[in-house]
Design a protein around this motif. Structure first.
Motif, PDB file in Angstrom:
ATOM      1  N   UNK A 163      14.397  70.487 -61.650  1.00 14.46           N
ATOM      2  CA  UNK A 163      14.611  70.214 -60.225  1.00 14.46           C
ATOM      3  C   UNK A 163      14.863  71.494 -59.435  1.00 14.46           C
TER       4      UNK A 163
ATOM      5  N   UNK B  89      13.591  70.745 -51.329  1.00 13.46           N
ATOM      6  CA  UNK B  89      12.338  70.589 -52.052  1.00 13.46           C
ATOM      7  C   UNK B  89      12.347  69.571 -53.174  1.00 13.46           C
ATOM      8  N   UNK B  90      13.389  69.584 -54.017  1.00 11.79           N
ATOM      9  CA  UNK B  90      13.273  68.729 -55.202  1.00 11.79           C
ATOM     10  C   UNK B  90      13.783  67.330 -54.893  1.00 11.79           C
ATOM     11  N   UNK B  91      13.380  66.377 -55.701  1.00 13.28           N
ATOM     12  CA  UNK B  91      13.805  64.983 -55.489  1.00 13.28           C
ATOM     13  C   UNK B  91      14.484  64.501 -56.758  1.00 13.28           C
ATOM     14  N   UNK B  92      15.358  63.469 -56.624  1.00 13.85           N
ATOM     15  CA  UNK B  92      16.021  62.968 -57.824  1.00 13.85           C
ATOM     16  C   UNK B  92      14.994  62.362 -58.768  1.00 13.85           C
TER      17      UNK B  92
ATOM     18  N   UNK C 287      21.042  65.786 -52.154  1.00 12.30           N
ATOM     19  CA  UNK C 287      19.905  66.649 -52.483  1.00 12.30           C
ATOM     20  C   UNK C 287      19.223  67.111 -51.202  1.00 12.30           C
TER      21      UNK C 287
END
Lengths: 94, 94
Positions: free
Chosen positions: A32, A82-85, A79
């Motif tokens: 992530x 850029x990243x997602x769970x 969050x």
């Protein structure tokens, strides 16, 4: 029931860092951030993961931190960007 | 009662990354890895911290992840190598 673990690392040596990242991917971890993975994993496989990581770890130079988040802590994750769970896998718990 | 928060970030821009790190230090965060901080912080100051971080954050380029660990999750942290867990401050909760 799978555990949710956040693993972050600081590993200066390129070869060791790549091995650690590959090992985390092998165990279903999702990258992530550059040196942060998240992983749904069984207790048994969490032990196997740590045994595998130990082979590529130099206690004098490296740092790896494992944070287990319970079902109460997971929804409180925040969050940005850029990243997602990662989704809890329906089938693929290894 | 102070919350325990792990904050990890990927911020390519040097100036923004420095500002984020400084902000985390300003709020009593402790750097445990290059881009990972741990912090005991009140709910109120957690909100203020996020408002301050927002100023230095570019949602197109950056990633910041906040993981809150409850009292059950904290003892399950597993720390290898260089960094050590930060002590819960007796006095200095800001």
């Amino acid at each position: 029931m799978a555990m949710f673990v956040v693993i972050s690392y600081d590993i200066p040596d390129n070869r060791r860092r790549l091995k650690v990242a590959q090992t985390l991917l092998d165990f279903g971890g999702e990258r992530v951030q550059r040196s942060v993975f998240e992983c749904y994993i069984t207790e048994r496989n969490y032990e196997r993961l740590q045994a595998r990581l130990r082979r590529h770890f130099d206690g004098e130079a490296d740092s790896i931190r494992f944070y287990i988040l319970c079902e109460n802590c997971r929804p409180r994750m925040n969050l940005w960007g850029l990243a997602h769970p990662i989704e809890e896998p329906r089938l693929r718990i290894i």
